[in-house]
Design a protein around this motif. Sequence first.
Motif, PDB file in Angstrom:
ATOM      1  N   ILE A   1       0.980  -1.153  -0.075  1.00 20.86           N
ATOM      2  CA  ILE A   1      -0.028   0.147  -0.162  1.00 20.86           C
ATOM      3  C   ILE A   1       0.932   1.165   0.008  1.00 20.86           C
ATOM      4  O   ILE A   1       0.361   2.444  -0.470  1.00 20.86           O
ATOM      5  CB  ILE A   1      -1.015  -0.014   1.273  1.00 20.86           C
ATOM      6  CG1 ILE A   1      -2.107   0.892   0.860  1.00 20.86           C
ATOM      7  CG2 ILE A   1      -0.283   0.390   2.566  1.00 20.86           C
ATOM      8  CD1 ILE A   1      -3.248   0.188   0.246  1.00 20.86           C
ATOM      9  N   GLY A   2       2.215   1.109   0.718  1.00 21.31           N
ATOM     10  CA  GLY A   2       2.871   2.280   0.693  1.00 21.31           C
ATOM     11  C   GLY A   2       3.673   2.682  -0.641  1.00 21.31           C
ATOM     12  O   GLY A   2       3.819   2.082  -1.756  1.00 21.31           O
ATOM     13  N   GLU A   3       4.368   3.846  -0.639  1.00 14.38           N
ATOM     14  CA  GLU A   3       5.177   4.372  -1.816  1.00 14.38           C
ATOM     15  C   GLU A   3       6.239   3.385  -1.944  1.00 14.38           C
ATOM     16  O   GLU A   3       7.257   3.230  -0.885  1.00 14.38           O
ATOM     17  CB  GLU A   3       5.413   5.952  -1.582  1.00 14.38           C
ATOM     18  CG  GLU A   3       4.409   6.911  -1.545  1.00 14.38           C
ATOM     19  CD  GLU A   3       4.224   7.296  -2.847  1.00 14.38           C
ATOM     20  OE1 GLU A   3       4.882   6.971  -3.735  1.00 14.38           O
ATOM     21  OE2 GLU A   3       3.353   8.299  -2.953  1.00 14.38           O
ATOM     22  N   ARG A   4       6.381   3.102  -3.258  1.00 13.19           N
ATOM     23  CA  ARG A   4       7.741   2.188  -3.623  1.00 13.19           C
ATOM     24  C   ARG A   4       7.754   2.438  -5.092  1.00 13.19           C
ATOM     25  O   ARG A   4       6.787   2.765  -5.647  1.00 13.19           O
ATOM     26  CB  ARG A   4       7.434   0.587  -3.128  1.00 13.19           C
ATOM     27  CG  ARG A   4       7.613   0.324  -1.841  1.00 13.19           C
ATOM     28  CD  ARG A   4       7.049  -1.063  -1.711  1.00 13.19           C
ATOM     29  NE  ARG A   4       8.167  -1.910  -1.939  1.00 13.19           N
ATOM     30  CZ  ARG A   4       8.114  -3.229  -2.152  1.00 13.19           C
ATOM     31  NH1 ARG A   4       6.961  -3.781  -1.790  1.00 13.19           N
ATOM     32  NH2 ARG A   4       9.163  -3.866  -2.301  1.00 13.19           N
ATOM     33  N   PRO A   5       8.936   2.301  -5.816  1.00 13.19           N
ATOM     34  CA  PRO A   5       9.185   2.341  -7.115  1.00 13.19           C
ATOM     35  C   PRO A   5       8.300   1.155  -7.836  1.00 13.19           C
ATOM     36  O   PRO A   5       7.923   1.451  -9.183  1.00 13.19           O
ATOM     37  CB  PRO A   5      10.428   2.541  -7.237  1.00 13.19           C
ATOM     38  CG  PRO A   5      11.448   1.972  -6.307  1.00 13.19           C
ATOM     39  CD  PRO A   5      10.287   2.360  -5.097  1.00 13.19           C
ATOM     40  N   ALA A   6       8.414   0.249  -7.154  1.00 14.33           N
ATOM     41  CA  ALA A   6       8.002  -1.087  -7.929  1.00 14.33           C
ATOM     42  C   ALA A   6       7.377  -2.372  -6.608  1.00 14.33           C
ATOM     43  O   ALA A   6       7.674  -1.763  -5.464  1.00 14.33           O
ATOM     44  CB  ALA A   6       8.701  -1.752  -8.827  1.00 14.33           C
TER      45      ALA A   6
END
Length: 328
Positions: free
Chosen positions: A265-270
């Motif tokens: 659910i969090g901010e990640r590039p992939a």
Amino acid sequence: MKPVYYYLFLLAVFSFALSSCQDPTEKTVPVSIQRLETEIFGAKSPNDLAALFKKHPYLKAYFGLPKNTSDSLLVAQLFVNINNQDLQQFQKELQAQFGDLTDLQTQLQGAFGQIKANYPTFKVPQVMTAITGFMGSDLYVSDSVIVIGLDYFGGPKAKYRPQLHDYQLRRYEQEYIVPAILFFISEKYNKVAKEDQTLLADMIWYGKGFEFVKHIAPATADSLIIGYSTQQLADVYASQEDIWAYFIDRKLLYQTRDAEKDRFIGERPATPEISQYCPGGIARWVGWRIVSRYLQEKPSTSLTDLMNTTDPRKILEDSKYKGQKEEE
């Protein structure tokens, strides 16, 4: 997950926008935008800036200061910033790029009109812009005031950009401003069961928020709402059966551990656990798909009904979502 260009045309139906419940008559309300950066860069002394902070008390929140904290150090640093020749030139470039903000004003007038049509007690907030050399927030949104940090939204051709990862910088362009503001506003109306700490609850919360934006501003591209590129949207749409199977096989929907939830659910590039092509925050997108299917199954659902629904399991069950695409 391989890129699939065939599904690009399906993006038009990717999100069911509550069209059966929306009044086709365009609604607008008056919106004025105050150019706060003019006052900031017009300050001749720290005392002028201190007076500006007293005139606009919400500026402390915009700069991330607690309400009862002294602003003297902030005022001193901001005065140094506005006298920096490079920042002065950057400010002039941004002023030229954004012009008189007519497009932004028109978008907000239409969007706020639609919010008021659905929520008659909605009061149009005061809208301001600011340029501070990235000292302030990108956006500050409250019930009464919205401050837009224009320096964050100069786009790829701007002389300076916020210090963020490339996958985050995509969202820092002018066309993302209104969708981001509307998502912030949706939080006030997005009812939740606070005791439900499952990943599914988070997914549905995001899905409802995205649908709020889509309903209030139906012409907004899905990519601007969720922050994925058009190609990423096509890829995840084409691969959603596999993505859904991953969530089910690993029993992720009712996961409550924060570290585990944040992977999806969090901010990640992939999201490499699923595929190197799968973008970060994939659970948000799946939540949107579930809510979209729910509205297809229950076409008489109004926006207020959707936002007031607090049972994520009921939304999932009634959606009958199993990773299928619309044409199925």
